[in-house]
Design a protein around this motif. Sequence first.
Motif, short mmCIF file in Angstrom:
data_model
loop_
_atom_site.label_atom_id
_atom_site.label_comp_id
_atom_site.label_asym_id
_atom_site.label_seq_id
_atom_site.Cartn_x
_atom_site.Cartn_y
_atom_site.Cartn_z
N GLY A 80 35.91 34.08 43.41
CA GLY A 80 36.99 35.21 43.16
C GLY A 80 37.48 35.85 43.50
O GLY A 80 36.50 36.29 43.70
N ARG A 81 38.40 36.54 43.21
CA ARG A 81 38.64 37.92 43.60
C ARG A 81 39.74 38.48 42.61
O ARG A 81 40.27 37.93 42.31
CB ARG A 81 39.62 37.77 45.35
N LEU A 82 39.28 39.83 42.88
CA LEU A 82 40.33 41.19 41.81
C LEU A 82 40.86 42.32 42.96
O LEU A 82 40.40 42.57 43.52
CB LEU A 82 39.47 41.49 40.62
N LEU A 83 41.65 42.83 42.24
CA LEU A 83 42.03 44.10 43.63
C LEU A 83 41.50 45.56 42.30
O LEU A 83 41.05 45.10 40.63
CB LEU A 83 43.52 44.14 42.35
N ALA A 84 40.89 46.71 42.71
CA ALA A 84 40.06 47.43 41.78
C ALA A 84 40.63 48.88 42.47
O ALA A 84 41.24 48.47 44.00
CB ALA A 84 38.74 47.52 41.65
N MET A 85 40.79 49.96 41.67
CA MET A 85 41.25 50.77 42.12
C MET A 85 39.23 51.61 42.77
O MET A 85 38.39 51.12 42.36
CB MET A 85 41.37 51.84 40.89
N LEU A 86 39.56 52.89 43.74
CA LEU A 86 38.78 53.21 44.32
C LEU A 86 37.60 53.64 43.43
O LEU A 86 38.97 55.04 42.57
CB LEU A 86 38.80 54.13 45.63
N GLY A 87 36.36 53.68 43.21
CA GLY A 87 36.04 54.15 41.82
C GLY A 87 35.91 56.35 42.30
O GLY A 87 35.07 56.48 43.53
N ASP A 88 34.80 56.64 41.52
CA ASP A 88 34.52 58.14 42.10
C ASP A 88 33.05 57.89 43.08
O ASP A 88 33.02 59.21 43.32
CB ASP A 88 33.79 58.86 40.52
N THR A 89 32.20 57.16 42.68
CA THR A 89 30.66 56.91 43.75
C THR A 89 30.64 56.37 45.40
O THR A 89 30.38 56.13 45.89
CB THR A 89 30.21 56.07 42.74
N LEU A 90 32.38 56.38 45.29
CA LEU A 90 32.57 55.54 46.58
C LEU A 90 34.20 56.77 47.33
O LEU A 90 34.91 56.88 46.26
CB LEU A 90 33.02 54.52 47.97
N TYR B 100 41.32 47.98 33.66
CA TYR B 100 41.88 48.13 35.35
C TYR B 100 40.46 48.07 35.39
O TYR B 100 39.67 48.43 35.04
CB TYR B 100 41.96 49.07 36.10
N TYR B 101 40.17 47.54 36.94
CA TYR B 101 38.50 48.10 37.95
C TYR B 101 38.56 48.88 38.39
O TYR B 101 39.35 49.04 38.76
CB TYR B 101 38.69 46.75 37.87
N THR B 102 37.27 49.23 38.74
CA THR B 102 37.07 50.53 39.88
C THR B 102 35.73 49.25 40.82
O THR B 102 35.07 48.97 40.21
CB THR B 102 36.88 51.75 39.20
N ILE B 103 35.63 50.06 42.20
CA ILE B 103 34.66 50.49 42.65
C ILE B 103 33.83 50.72 43.13
O ILE B 103 34.32 51.73 43.00
CB ILE B 103 35.38 49.17 44.15
N GLU B 104 32.78 50.62 42.70
CA GLU B 104 31.39 51.46 42.58
C GLU B 104 30.41 51.23 43.77
O GLU B 104 30.67 50.10 44.22
CB GLU B 104 31.23 51.46 41.93
N LYS B 105 29.70 52.42 44.19
CA LYS B 105 28.65 52.29 45.17
C LYS B 105 28.19 50.41 45.03
O LYS B 105 27.58 50.59 43.50
CB LYS B 105 28.21 53.23 45.42
N ALA B 106 27.60 49.81 45.99
CA ALA B 106 26.66 49.23 45.11
C ALA B 106 25.86 49.37 44.82
O ALA B 106 24.87 50.47 45.09
CB ALA B 106 26.10 48.26 46.16
#
Length: 152
Positions: free
Chosen positions: A96-106, A133-139
């Motif tokens: 699956g996929r989702l839409l996320a905002m850019l988080g502080d770690t990236l 909402y979702y954020t994407i962060e560094k792996a």
Amino acid sequence: MFSWFGQVSFVPFSKVMEFARHLKNGRLMGTKCKSCSYTIFPPRADCPECMSGDFEFKEYSGKGKVFTYSTIAAAPTGFEALAPYTVAVVELDEGGRLLAMLGDTLDAATLDIGMDVQVVPRIDEEVPQIKVYYTIEKAGVTWKKAPPHTVD
Ligand SMILES: [Zn+2]
């Protein structure tokens, strides 16, 4: 329950409403079909592969890869104060996929298609229109989850 997704929600009360309760506890859940094991996010009560309505929730790690991303300069109504901001579509490892905002770690400048990221679910109690909402962060980034079996 679905008011967490916005003031006006067109999502009906359904078999997957437990998804919202899990999110409130910091748990990202997809669904797994009990007939064919197909796993999907966001949760679906009816399997898109075999049409079975027999499913169970499956906890997602939030790990995935950037499928695509864009920086938005001309923001839609309600997002003007955030512009410019970067959003990404993430292909989740479990499906699956989702839409996320850019988080502080990236940093938007270092984002790349195919790069490993960690999705973190967020709940904003202060903005009435948007609560989840979702954020994407560094792996490798972890986030605080409620203890197992606390679905409240
Ligand atoms: Zn199925």
